[in-house]
Design an enzyme around this catalytic site. Structure first.
Site, PDB file in Angstrom:
ATOM      1  N   ASP A  36      45.547 -23.075  14.143  1.00 58.16           N
ATOM      2  CA  ASP A  36      44.109 -23.729  14.276  1.00 58.16           C
ATOM      3  C   ASP A  36      43.097 -22.641  15.042  1.00 58.16           C
ATOM      4  O   ASP A  36      42.036 -22.537  15.318  1.00 58.16           O
ATOM      5  CB  ASP A  36      43.985 -24.954  15.398  1.00 58.16           C
ATOM      6  CG  ASP A  36      44.324 -26.195  14.072  1.00 58.16           C
ATOM      7  OD1 ASP A  36      44.368 -25.914  13.009  1.00 58.16           O
ATOM      8  OD2 ASP A  36      43.794 -27.225  14.769  1.00 58.16           O
ATOM      9  N   ASP A 278      -1.667  -8.036  -2.950  1.00 55.21           N
ATOM     10  CA  ASP A 278      -0.526  -7.884  -3.293  1.00 55.21           C
ATOM     11  C   ASP A 278       0.375  -9.318  -3.546  1.00 55.21           C
ATOM     12  O   ASP A 278       1.217  -9.485  -4.217  1.00 55.21           O
ATOM     13  CB  ASP A 278       0.437  -6.801  -2.766  1.00 55.21           C
ATOM     14  CG  ASP A 278       1.701  -6.538  -3.456  1.00 55.21           C
ATOM     15  OD1 ASP A 278       1.392  -5.767  -4.723  1.00 55.21           O
ATOM     16  OD2 ASP A 278       2.795  -6.935  -3.020  1.00 55.21           O
ATOM     17  N   GLY A 413       4.390  -8.171  -6.726  1.00 57.79           N
ATOM     18  CA  GLY A 413       3.429  -8.061  -7.811  1.00 57.79           C
ATOM     19  C   GLY A 413       3.358  -6.727  -8.371  1.00 57.79           C
ATOM     20  O   GLY A 413       3.231  -6.903  -9.714  1.00 57.79           O
ATOM     21  N   LEU A 414       3.243  -5.598  -7.823  1.00 58.85           N
ATOM     22  CA  LEU A 414       2.921  -4.634  -8.408  1.00 58.85           C
ATOM     23  C   LEU A 414       4.220  -4.430  -9.385  1.00 58.85           C
ATOM     24  O   LEU A 414       4.023  -3.725 -10.623  1.00 58.85           O
ATOM     25  CB  LEU A 414       2.804  -3.265  -7.594  1.00 58.85           C
ATOM     26  CG  LEU A 414       2.477  -1.855  -8.180  1.00 58.85           C
ATOM     27  CD1 LEU A 414       1.324  -1.954  -8.938  1.00 58.85           C
ATOM     28  CD2 LEU A 414       2.537  -0.801  -6.980  1.00 58.85           C
TER      29      LEU A 414
END
Lengths: 505, 419
Positions: A36, A278, A413-414
């Site tokens: 453990d 953007d 975006g671009l």
């Protein structure tokens, strides 16, 4: 029995280890079999701790079973006390020791150790890690808080708050504490005690000297906060300041509780970044959110109100907070997903066909398999989400971090515009794959949800393949839904563009 | 057949310790076993802790449709035994329905399942009869019975009684090796002129070897005590050799096999010589860096003794203490003979006291588990984390250089860092 490959949470004693490791001057004696100790490496490797967790394991073996294990426990407790001289000791059992029914509390009290000993009852076969952490923190506070300590009179001093909930192995807990402390300082509020992270038992004793509590992580600190409300009359601020809006709410509420002027907030960059042109392409991006309830609920608000996404799925793995997630899901008009089965999450993601997944380490892998962009918002997380750099989730700097880390995996975006223009260009072709997935990402495409019911004409199928892969799933789903509604069994080029016109926003 | 005197090795004092052990349990063996046994599924019957351990040890591998999982025991399974067996049947049926490609299913016992005495052997027999086309076996990987690599030993030992009988003379190589190493070894055995070479474990259930009195077996790994015993019960005879680590270890290993199969000694040495030379060339760079450096190995995998022999005899390192979770004296007799005088051998562990000895002796390099590595680095020690030695290809001539590099790299890193 439950068939499991991945588990979102460890067993409850790992939660207790997170509390012990977060604190100073505490030692945890854990009755547990050999092996453990694996849990140590969560702390030394994932969080890159410089110290071993302050945990002594009895590591009993088969030959010890019988009355020997009780003696083993006492020896381990004695040795641990002699070596580490803790201010307070936690004692308890892991899942196997729970079955052999030695009594750590009784066994330790027989030793009369010269420090407070806090017994932990953590039912391993019904509860999990977060519950274990919450219960352990509550027991520590209940045993150690000095009820005679109250806040001094307010005249001539700044109001002071406790920050409750940050632990070891907490997702961004280190930096959240710094960010919230800075925020409070600007409002003229002092932090009396951060607990459990960094607190000593002696400091826990003084917990009543604060004017109020701020509950940063309900999963960990809620039980203790409720007890402090009852026993000390300490008010608790429960708004979690993740996101620009939640941070503003937090400031307003904290100012009201503390009786200070809600100082002009230093805003984050998020509102402007989000408004800049953007970001227009982020509008209506379909996002699926899964994690612990606190982070998932906060993320849903940021996603919808601050980034303009559409939340298409919301869920959590910790059942203890099912009520909270249900309320939040209702607000977003969604059916909540409460499950600790990652296959169920995978199915839900496939059905929702999101364009972004916000989740845990598991959702990161699910998204990778389905080739959907993803960002991590909640534990469990891997080593890269315990970063060297400052990266809170909370407060205004946290809002900046959220904007960057969620938008980064999306094709911006671009880029998206360029991809559409040059979609037949060799570097933008499907085979090139999404850049963040690396060149060797599996070229798996999400299985079409209703593919069997409809038939695609070859030229329509070909046209579909010209659509960039990250919106193709949506186009396919929309077209098929459109066809199904109109009883069209054979999807042609026309159907495809009819559907596009229909769904055009 | 070994008639070598064992006195020196037998006399070597061993420090036997009991206390906290910072080791993995045998379940961890599943992580590499399931990569090797390509049509096997390992179903642990255990608790959430077991599932969490596998997940922590498997890291990101868990998402490549892994062929292992955990049937997590819940409160209601603890209520009555009959119920638990029925639950297990249900889980196995679901699993096999989902994974039609599975030919071997291992029910793997854990601490919780051992403590509640859930009879997995009986369950395996019942399920084996019920699901045709799938062989169902059981073994224990529990922490109370097995340490780390002993999980592989338990798994292979469970396989041995099911192997078909084969009277023919053959060489059986025992122990999981990465495919690339297995292929290198196959080619070398063929060049030596040993025609009939089989492997345990095999990549697929259909390729499992037979075993019988004609079988001479060669251990590729030092942690296979139970498997060896099971093979000897079937009449197989062990070939005594060094383990194939480093140029000398590999040479000895192949030579021992060649001798056992009556290969001409000169021919065998001729075949091995270029490999041995190439391995020695690959070791030269690391030897410069490692010579004279002191070494402390904490117990982990039972590979510690052969590794210390390799690092001492071929790279000139000076072992201070060689810890092992279990010392199999007979299989390691020749390895122990080659360890330098004055090395402290230790079996078992009391981790706090052992760390006191690390601090007192200040080794140049400490080999230890991931739970200890960063804390020791923070104290100024250079460490090599041990688990990598089980996952990386380290056996044989062509891996000797890589094996040395695993130990040289942490020391080089300490030299290059200027922060």
């Amino acid at each position: 029995m439950q068939l499991t490959v991945w588990t979102y949470e460890g067993p409850p004693h790992v939660g207790a280890m997170r509390i012990a490791t977060a604190m100073e001057g505490v030692h945890y004696v854990l009755h547990a079999p050999q092996g453990d100790t694996y849990a140590d490496l969560l702390f030394t490797m994932i969080e890159r701790s410089r110290r071993r967790p302050p945990v002594t394991y009895t590591t009993f073996q088969a030959r010890d079973l019988g009355k020997d294990t009780a003696e083993l426990f006492q020896q381990a407790a004695r040795d641990a006390h002699a070596r580490f001289a803790p201010q307070a000791m936690l004692v308890g059992s892991s899942c196997t020791a729970e079955l052999i029914q030695d009594d750590p509390a009784g066994l330790t009290s027989a030793l009369s150790l010269p420090c407070p000993v806090i017994p932990l009852e953590l039912p391993s076969y019904t509860r999990k890690e977060n519950w274990g952490a919450g219960e352990t923190f509550y027991q520590i506070v209940r045993h150690l808080a000095d009820k005679s300590v109250t806040p001094p009179p307010r005249e001539g001093r700044r109001p002071r708050a406790n920050l409750l909930g940050p632990t070891a192995l907490g997702f961004r807990h280190r930096d959240d504490v710094i960010e919230v402390t800075k925020l409070l300082d600007r409002l003229g509020i002092d932090v009396h005690l951060v607990a459990p992270r960094g607190a000593t038992p002696a400091e826990i004793a003084t917990i009543g000297a604060a004017d109020f509590n701020i509950l940063l992580y309900p999963e960990i600190g809620d039980t203790a906060a409720r007890w402090l409300e009852r026993s000390f009359g300490l008010k608790t601020l429960r708004t979690v300041p993740i996101g620009e809006g939640a941070t503003r709410d937090f400031i307003a509420e904290v100012a009201a509780i503390a009786g200070v002027d809600p100082a002009p907030a230093l805003p984050s960059n998020l509102p402007w970044w989000s408004r800049s042109v953007d970001s227009t392409y982020l509008t209506g991006k379909r996002v699926f959110i899964f994690g612990d309830a606190t982070h998932a609920i906060a993320a849903a608000r940021v996603a919808r109100d601050e980034l303009g996404f559409e939340v298409v799925g919301l869920g959590c793995y910790n059942r203890e907070f099912a009520r909270e997630i249900k309320a939040a899901a209702r607000e977003h008009g969604l059916t909540p997903l409460v499950t600790d089965d990652y296959l169920a999450v995978e199915r839900a993601i496939q059905e929702a066909q999101p364009e972004l997944v916000l989740g845990t380490q598991m959702e990161r892998h699910i998204a990778k398999r389905l080739r959907i962009p993803c960002a991590v918002i909640s534990a469990p997380v891997h080593v890269q989400d315990f970063p060297a750099r400052y990266s809170p989730q909370m407060g205004f700097e946290g809002a900046n971090v959220l904007f960057d880390s969620w938008v980064h995996p999306l094709v911006m975006g671009l880029e998206e515009h360029l991809l559409t223009m040059f979609r037949d260009d060799f570097e933008f072709s499907d085979e090139a794959g999404a850049s963040h997935l690396g060149a060797h990402a599996a070229p798996a495409e999400p299985a079409p949800a209703v593919a069997e019911a409809t038939h695609w004409a070859p030229e329509a199928e070909q046209e579909l393949r010209k659509i960039p892969f990250f919106v193709r799933g949506k186009a396919r789903r929309n077209t098929e839904a459109f066809a199904a509604e109109r009883g069209i069994a054979h999807i042609t080029l026309d159907t495809l563009y009819e559907a596009k016109a229909h769904y055009a926003r | 057949m070994s008639t070598r005197p064992l006195d020196r090795a037998d006399c070597r004092p061993v420090l036997r310790e009991r206390g906290q052990r910072e080791v993995f349990c045998g379940l961890t063996g599943i992580i590499w076993l399931h990569r090797k046994l390509q049509d096997a599924f390992f179903l642990v019957v255990g608790s959430r802790t077991c599932a969490h351990l596998l997940q922590s040890a498997a890291g990101v591998m868990i998402f490549a449709e892994p062929r292992f999982g955990t049937a997590i025991i819940e409160e209601r399974d603890l209520a009555g035994m009959a119920d638990a067996q029925e639950e297990l049947d249900r889980v196995v049926s679901e699993l096999l329905a989902r994974r039609g490609d599975i030919r071997q299913l291992f029910l793997v016992g854990s601490c919780p399942s051992e403590v509640i005495k859930l009879d997995l052997a009986k369950a395996a027999a019942r399920l084996d009869a019920r699901h045709s086309g799938v062989r169902v076996l059981s073994y224990s990987g529990s922490g109370i019975e097995t340490t780390f690599t002993e999980g592989e030993d338990a798994c292979l030992a469970a396989l041995v009684p099911t192997l078909p009988r084969d009277e023919a003379a053959q060489l059986l190589v025992v122990g999981t090796l990465p495919d690339i190493v297995e292929d290198q070894f196959s080619r070398l055995f063929a060049t030596l002129g040993i025609d009939r070479v089989r492997w345990l474990p095999a990549r697929r259930a259909a390729e499992l070897p037979g075993v019988g009195p004609g079988t001479r077996y060669l251990l590729a790994q030092p942690f296979l005590g139970e498997t060896a015993r099971a093979l000897e019960d079937r009449g197989a005879v062990r070939i005594d050799a060094l383990f194939p680590l480093g140029a000398e270890g590999s040479t000895d290993w192949f030579l021992a096999a060649a001798r056992a199969f009556g290969v001409d000694e000169l021919h065998a040495r001729g075949v091995l010589a270029p490999h041995r030379e190439r391995a020695k060339r690959a070791l030269a760079g690391a030897a410069e860096r490692l010579a004279g450096k002191t070494l402390f190995l904490l117990p982990d995998s039972q590979l510690e003794v052969p590794l210390a022999r390799f690092l001492a005899t071929e790279l000139g390192m000076a072992p201070i203490e060689v810890g092992t979770p279990f010392l199999h004296r007979r299989h390691l007799a020749r390895e122990l003979e080659l360890l330098p005088e004055g090395v402290q051998l230790s079996e078992g562990q009391d981790v706090e006291r052992q760390l006191d000895r690390v601090r007192a002796t200040r080794p140049d390099l400490t080999v230890c588990g991931l739970g200890l590595a960063n804390p020791l680095e923070a104290e100024g020690f250079t460490t090599k984390w041990a688990i990598e030695l089980v996952f990386s290809p380290i056996h044989g001539f062509d891996q000797a250089g890589d094996l040395a590099e695993l130990f040289a790299r942490p020391l080089r890193r300490r030299e290059v860092l200027r922060v």
